[in-house]
Scaffold this motif. Structure first.
Motif, PDB file in Angstrom:
ATOM      1  N   LYS A  43       0.830  -1.206   0.000  1.00  0.00           N
ATOM      2  CA  LYS A  43       0.000   0.000   0.000  1.00  0.00           C
ATOM      3  C   LYS A  43       0.864   1.256   0.000  1.00  0.00           C
ATOM      4  CE  LYS A  43      -3.865   0.022  -0.071  1.00  0.00           C
ATOM      5  NZ  LYS A  43      -4.771  -0.074  -1.259  1.00  0.00           N
ATOM      6  N   ALA A  44       2.015   1.213   0.691  1.00  0.00           N
ATOM      7  CA  ALA A  44       2.918   2.368   0.690  1.00  0.00           C
ATOM      8  C   ALA A  44       3.437   2.644  -0.716  1.00  0.00           C
ATOM      9  CB  ALA A  44       4.073   2.124   1.656  1.00  0.00           C
ATOM     10  N   LEU A  45       3.792   1.597  -1.446  1.00  0.00           N
ATOM     11  CA  LEU A  45       4.269   1.779  -2.805  1.00  0.00           C
ATOM     12  C   LEU A  45       3.150   2.253  -3.733  1.00  0.00           C
ATOM     13  CD1 LEU A  45       6.708  -1.257  -3.154  1.00  0.00           C
ATOM     14  CD2 LEU A  45       7.277   1.151  -2.858  1.00  0.00           C
TER      15      LEU A  45
ATOM     16  N   GLN B 114       3.181   5.743  -5.915  1.00  0.00           N
ATOM     17  CA  GLN B 114       2.868   5.845  -7.343  1.00  0.00           C
ATOM     18  C   GLN B 114       1.906   6.996  -7.601  1.00  0.00           C
ATOM     19  OE1 GLN B 114       1.887   1.410  -7.835  1.00  0.00           O
ATOM     20  NE2 GLN B 114       2.424   1.994  -9.916  1.00  0.00           N
ATOM     21  N   VAL B 115       0.897   7.110  -6.752  1.00  0.00           N
ATOM     22  CA  VAL B 115      -0.109   8.150  -6.927  1.00  0.00           C
ATOM     23  C   VAL B 115       0.490   9.530  -6.658  1.00  0.00           C
ATOM     24  CG1 VAL B 115      -2.284   9.039  -6.000  1.00  0.00           C
ATOM     25  CG2 VAL B 115      -2.027   6.604  -6.449  1.00  0.00           C
ATOM     26  N   ARG B 116       1.325   9.628  -5.631  1.00  0.00           N
ATOM     27  CA  ARG B 116       1.955  10.918  -5.308  1.00  0.00           C
ATOM     28  C   ARG B 116       2.883  11.385  -6.436  1.00  0.00           C
ATOM     29  NH1 ARG B 116       1.264  12.087   0.235  1.00  0.00           N
ATOM     30  NH2 ARG B 116       0.778  10.248   1.511  1.00  0.00           N
ATOM     31  N   ARG B 117       3.571  10.453  -7.080  1.00  0.00           N
ATOM     32  CA  ARG B 117       4.513  10.815  -8.141  1.00  0.00           C
ATOM     33  C   ARG B 117       3.812  11.180  -9.447  1.00  0.00           C
ATOM     34  NH1 ARG B 117       7.508   6.018  -6.779  1.00  0.00           N
ATOM     35  NH2 ARG B 117       6.786   5.182  -8.776  1.00  0.00           N
ATOM     36  N   SER B 118       2.578  10.749  -9.600  1.00  0.00           N
ATOM     37  CA  SER B 118       1.832  11.029 -10.824  1.00  0.00           C
ATOM     38  C   SER B 118       1.481  12.516 -10.904  1.00  0.00           C
ATOM     39  CB  SER B 118       0.551  10.188 -10.840  1.00  0.00           C
ATOM     40  OG  SER B 118      -0.325  10.638 -11.839  1.00  0.00           O
ATOM     41  N   PRO B 119       1.401  13.081 -12.110  1.00  0.00           N
ATOM     42  CA  PRO B 119       0.948  14.471 -12.247  1.00  0.00           C
ATOM     43  C   PRO B 119      -0.540  14.659 -11.983  1.00  0.00           C
ATOM     44  CG  PRO B 119       1.321  13.484 -14.409  1.00  0.00           C
ATOM     45  CD  PRO B 119       1.829  12.499 -13.403  1.00  0.00           C
ATOM     46  N   MET B 120      -1.269  13.558 -11.831  1.00  0.00           N
ATOM     47  CA  MET B 120      -2.712  13.636 -11.594  1.00  0.00           C
ATOM     48  C   MET B 120      -3.007  14.162 -10.185  1.00  0.00           C
ATOM     49  SD  MET B 120      -5.769  12.673 -12.896  1.00  0.00           S
ATOM     50  CE  MET B 120      -5.273  11.432 -14.103  1.00  0.00           C
ATOM     51  N   PRO B 121      -3.875  15.168 -10.019  1.00  0.00           N
ATOM     52  CA  PRO B 121      -4.322  15.554  -8.676  1.00  0.00           C
ATOM     53  C   PRO B 121      -4.943  14.350  -7.969  1.00  0.00           C
ATOM     54  CG  PRO B 121      -4.985  17.194 -10.293  1.00  0.00           C
ATOM     55  CD  PRO B 121      -4.464  16.013 -11.071  1.00  0.00           C
ATOM     56  N   TYR B 122      -4.651  14.196  -6.683  1.00  0.00           N
ATOM     57  CA  TYR B 122      -5.023  12.955  -6.010  1.00  0.00           C
ATOM     58  C   TYR B 122      -5.529  13.187  -4.588  1.00  0.00           C
ATOM     59  CZ  TYR B 122      -0.759  13.391  -3.243  1.00  0.00           C
ATOM     60  OH  TYR B 122       0.190  13.841  -2.369  1.00  0.00           O
TER      61      TYR B 122
END
Length: 246
Positions: free
Chosen positions: A110-112, A116-124
Motif C-alpha cells: 500500500k505504501a508503494l 505511485q499516486v503521489r509521483r503522478s501528475p494527476m491531482p489525487y
C-alpha cells in the motif's frame, strides 16, 4: 460529473457506488464482472472515456507481500495511465491506516501504491481507513490453529464499510486533497477482544488466544500501530450497532 469506480463490486466498491449516486453523479462501474481487468488494462480505455474522477478501491485477492506488490503495482499504473489519457482531474485511492509506519507485508504494498499516486501528475486524494468490522472474521480465519485463533492484543479503532464508503464518495466529489486523510470508527477495541465477541456472535466455538507474535497482514505490530491520527474523520456506527444490524 462522471466518476469511474474501480473495484465496484467489492465490499467497499459496491457501497461507494451507491453513495456516489446519492450525490447525483454519473457512475461507471469497473470490475472483472464488467469485463474490465485493471491488472492487464483490458477494457480500461473504454471504461474511462469522459471520466472526471477515478476512484480506486480495488484489492488484491491475497494479502501476501509479493502478490500485493504485483497487484497494486500493475493496477495503479494502468489506472493512472488510463485516467490521464481520458483527461480525468482527480484520482482517489483507498489505503490503510498504518501505511508509512509499517513497512512489511500488505502495508509495504500500500505504501508503494501511495507513492505511485503521489509521483503522478494527476491531482489525487488518499483515504486511509482502520480495519473494517467486516474484515475481522476474515483475519481470524487466517490465524486459526486447530480450535484456537491467535490474535495480536493491539488497539484498533474499527469502522464499518458503510462509513468508509460515505467518506470516499464525499472526497471524490470534492477538490483533491493532495495528501492523505484517515477514517476510523468511533470506539477503540483490543483486536483479540473484538475478535472473540464477533466469533461468539457468529456461533463459532474457537478460543481466541492473545499472541503478540501474530502478524497482521504480514506486519508485526506495536500496540498502537493501527490507531488513526488525532484528526481522523470518525464514522458513526459502533461495533454493537453494526452487529445488531447484521
Amino acid at each position: 460529473m462522471r466518476v469511474v469506480v474501480a473495484g465496484a463490486t467489492g465490499l467497499i466498491g459496491s457501497r461507494t457506488v451507491d453513495r456516489l449516486r446519492d450525490h447525483g453523479v454519473e457512475v461507471v462501474r469497473v470490475s472483472r464482472h464488467e469485463g474490465v481487468d485493471v491488472t492487464t488494462g483490458k477494457g480500461l480505455d473504454e471504461a474511462m472515456r469522459g471520466a472526471d474522477v477515478v476512484v480506486d478501491v480495488t484489492d488484491t485477492p491475497s494479502r501476501g507481500e509479493l502478490e500485493s506488490l504485483e497487484f497494486f503495482g500493475a493496477a495503479t499504473r494502468n489506472l493512472l495511465e488510463a485516467a490521464a489519457q481520458a483527461g480525468a482531474e482527480h484520482h482517489v485511492i483507498l489505503s490503510i491506516v498504518g501505511t508509512g509506519r509499517l513497512q512489511a507485508g500488505y502495508f509495504r504494498a500500500k505504501a508503494l501504491q501511495e507513492e505511485q499516486v503521489r509521483r503522478s501528475p494527476m491531482p489525487y486524494s488518499i483515504v486511509r481507513t482502520t480495519p473494517f468490522f467486516e474484515s475481522v472474521e476474515y483475519m481470524s480465519r487466517a490465524a486459526t490453529y486447530g480450535d484456537a485463533v491467535h490474535v495480536a492484543p493491539v488497539l484498533i479503532q474499527p469502522v464499518s464499510a458503510d462509513d468508509v464508503a460515505a467518506e470516499i464518495a464525499h472526497v471524490a466529489v470534492g477538490l483533491p486533497l493532495f495528501g492523505a486523510m484517515e477514517v476510523a470508527g468511533p470506539e477503540e477495541h483490543y483486536l483479540d477482544d473484538l475478535t472473540a465477541k464477533l466469533l461468539a456472535a457468529r456461533g463459532y466455538l474457537w478460543d481466541v488466544v492473545p499472541d503478540a507474535h501474530t502478524p497482521f497482514f504480514g506486519a508485526m505490530l506495536g500496540q498502537r500501530a493501527l490507531l488513526p491520527r488525532a484528526d481522523a474523520h470518525l464514522g458513526h456506527e459502533t461495533f454493537a450497532q453494526w452487529l445488531a444490524r447484521r
